[in-house]
Design a protein around this motif. Structure first.
Motif, short mmCIF file in Angstrom:
data_model
loop_
_atom_site.label_atom_id
_atom_site.label_comp_id
_atom_site.label_asym_id
_atom_site.label_seq_id
_atom_site.Cartn_x
_atom_site.Cartn_y
_atom_site.Cartn_z
N ALA A 253 94.53 81.52 25.53
CA ALA A 253 93.67 80.70 24.68
C ALA A 253 92.27 80.56 25.28
O ALA A 253 91.26 80.67 24.59
CB ALA A 253 94.30 79.32 24.49
N ILE A 254 92.20 80.36 26.59
CA ILE A 254 90.91 80.11 27.24
C ILE A 254 90.03 81.35 27.26
O ILE A 254 88.83 81.29 26.96
CB ILE A 254 91.14 79.59 28.68
N SER A 255 90.60 82.51 27.60
CA SER A 255 89.79 83.73 27.74
C SER A 255 89.12 84.14 26.43
O SER A 255 87.91 84.42 26.41
CB SER A 255 90.65 84.88 28.29
N PRO A 256 89.84 84.22 25.30
CA PRO A 256 89.14 84.57 24.05
C PRO A 256 88.08 83.54 23.65
O PRO A 256 87.02 83.91 23.15
CB PRO A 256 90.28 84.61 23.02
N LEU A 257 88.36 82.27 23.88
CA LEU A 257 87.37 81.24 23.55
C LEU A 257 86.14 81.37 24.44
O LEU A 257 85.01 81.16 23.98
CB LEU A 257 88.00 79.85 23.68
N PHE A 259 85.07 84.17 25.71
CA PHE A 259 84.38 85.35 25.19
C PHE A 259 83.50 84.97 24.00
O PHE A 259 82.34 85.39 23.90
CB PHE A 259 85.40 86.40 24.80
N VAL A 260 84.05 84.16 23.11
CA VAL A 260 83.28 83.72 21.94
C VAL A 260 82.05 82.91 22.38
O VAL A 260 80.95 83.11 21.86
CB VAL A 260 84.17 82.88 21.00
N TRP A 261 82.25 82.02 23.38
CA TRP A 261 81.12 81.20 23.81
C TRP A 261 80.04 82.04 24.50
O TRP A 261 78.85 81.78 24.32
CB TRP A 261 81.59 80.09 24.74
N ILE A 264 77.97 83.48 21.89
CA ILE A 264 77.11 82.46 21.31
C ILE A 264 75.89 82.22 22.19
O ILE A 264 74.75 82.14 21.71
CB ILE A 264 77.89 81.15 21.10
N VAL A 265 76.12 82.11 23.50
CA VAL A 265 75.01 81.89 24.43
C VAL A 265 74.06 83.08 24.44
O VAL A 265 72.83 82.92 24.48
CB VAL A 265 75.55 81.63 25.85
N GLU A 266 74.59 84.30 24.42
CA GLU A 266 73.74 85.49 24.37
C GLU A 266 72.86 85.48 23.13
O GLU A 266 71.67 85.82 23.18
CB GLU A 266 74.59 86.75 24.41
N TYR A 267 73.43 85.07 22.01
CA TYR A 267 72.66 85.02 20.76
C TYR A 267 71.57 83.95 20.82
O TYR A 267 70.42 84.18 20.41
CB TYR A 267 73.60 84.77 19.59
N MET A 268 71.92 82.77 21.36
CA MET A 268 70.97 81.66 21.37
C MET A 268 69.90 81.81 22.43
O MET A 268 68.74 81.42 22.23
CB MET A 268 71.73 80.34 21.57
N VAL A 299 85.34 75.09 24.85
CA VAL A 299 86.61 75.71 25.23
C VAL A 299 87.72 74.67 25.37
O VAL A 299 88.85 74.87 24.91
CB VAL A 299 86.46 76.50 26.54
N SER A 300 87.40 73.52 25.96
CA SER A 300 88.43 72.50 26.20
C SER A 300 88.94 71.88 24.91
O SER A 300 90.15 71.74 24.71
CB SER A 300 87.86 71.40 27.11
N VAL A 301 88.02 71.51 24.04
CA VAL A 301 88.41 70.81 22.81
C VAL A 301 89.30 71.68 21.94
O VAL A 301 90.22 71.18 21.28
CB VAL A 301 87.14 70.36 22.04
#
Length: 324
Positions: A253-257, A259-261, A264-268, A299-301
């Motif tokens: 659960a943590i690793s894919p989340l 990756f998504v974050w 998001i940071v790269e885009y922002m 990731v935590s939430v």
């Protein structure tokens, strides 16, 4: 992860135990325990001075292991509170069971906590039986205040000393490959008279404090849950049953989340997140620590409730219910 992020790393696969490294080491400890003969050792719970001194000494030993084995030992992550403390707490658990440190009248529930006794066990006298409970009752204020003080000290220290700068001397970098990396982090071979010695000194300080904290916080948690969570409910039964499954699946659960974050940071930020030599460290400067805190919350939430829901469902499946 790095392959899909797209930093140009070649795809590779290496078998690792994941979270089950802990279960593997528990089997090692258990096997070693079966080889130990002799009569059962029955002794009272150690004094406050012994606990604090042991925490400091094991913390210093832990710092040496972190320097000598930064990538772990036989699948075990070597970090604050690991190998020396795992051995110490395993031995303490055995002594606790044999000496019946927790067998005492609980003043909060007025119930008697009694462990099963076999013919081969020694029955401790009244000065030994329940000695951990009496120790916690006598030193509760010190245990809680010390744990809180060390936590606050850690937070302040992490704020004052850049964690990335502390780790930099021990991580090989590729200067020029990361456009987002700070200019002052480009030297892959820093002077041993500067960052390395400073990092080692701070590491030993952190390790010493964490050694004491490992003992005091463990006792605080025992006391807190004994006082406020000594009950059984439908929800507590569900969470207790799903806990082992949650422990096993949480990386999925943590690793894919994460990756998504990162995406998001790269885009922002407009910067590519670069991981040093295909490892798990990144010194890319994305412009603000807010991204790190928001990533932790993001990731935590999502991952915490996801893991408990999936863990509970897996626990109900045929076959898995017998091993999880």
């Amino acid at each position: 992860m790095h392959y899909f992020i797209g930093n140009g790393d070649d795809y590779s696969y290496t078998p690792i135990p994941g979270p089950l490294w802990f279960a593997a080491w528990l089997l090692v400890f258990s096997y070693a325990y079966t080889l130990c003969g002799g009569p059962a050792v029955v002794r009272p719970f150690p004094s406050l001075g012994v606990i604090c001194t042991t925490g400091l000494l094991l913390g210093a030993l832990q710092a040496l292991l972190m320097i000598g084995m930064p990538f772990g030992f036989m699948f075990m992550p070597i970090s604050f509170g690991s190998l020396p403390f795992d051995i110490c707490f395993f031995m303490a658990g055995i002594c606790c069971r044999r000496s019946k440190w927790l067998d005492a009248v609980d003043s909060h529930t007025t119930s008697l906590i009694v462990a099963n006794t076999t013919a081969n066990e020694c029955t401790p006298d009244s000065s030994i039986q329940g000695s951990m409970i009496r120790f916690i009752d006598a030193h509760r204020r010190f245990l809680y205040s010390t744990s809180i003080l060390i936590m606050v000290t850690f937070c302040v220290a992490v704020t004052l000393f850049d964690v990335g700068d502390l780790a930099q001397p021990f991580v090989q970098t590729n200067p020029g490959d990361d456009d987002g990396q700070d200019d002052d982090q480009d030297d892959p071979n820093p002077s041993p008279d500067g960052p390395v010695l400073r990092t080692v000194g701070i590491l030993f300080g952190f390790a010493a404090m964490s050694g004491v904290f490992t003992f005091t916080m463990s006792l605080c948690l025992l006391d807190f849950f004994r006082k406020y969570f000594s009950f059984t409910s439908e929800r507590s039964v569900y969470m207790a049953g799903a806990a082992y499954a949650v422990y096993i699946i949480h990386p999925w659960a943590i690793s894919p989340l994460l990756f998504v974050w990162i995406k998001i940071v790269e885009y922002m930020s407009g910067d590519d997140i670069y991981f040093v030599n295909g490892g798990v460290y990144s010194f890319t400067d994305v412009g603000s620590d807010v991204y790190l805190w928001c990533g932790f919350i993001f990731v935590s939430v999502i991952s915490v409730p996801m893991c408990w829901i999936l863990g509970g469902l897996l626990k109900k499946l045929p076959g898995l219910r017998d091993i999880l």
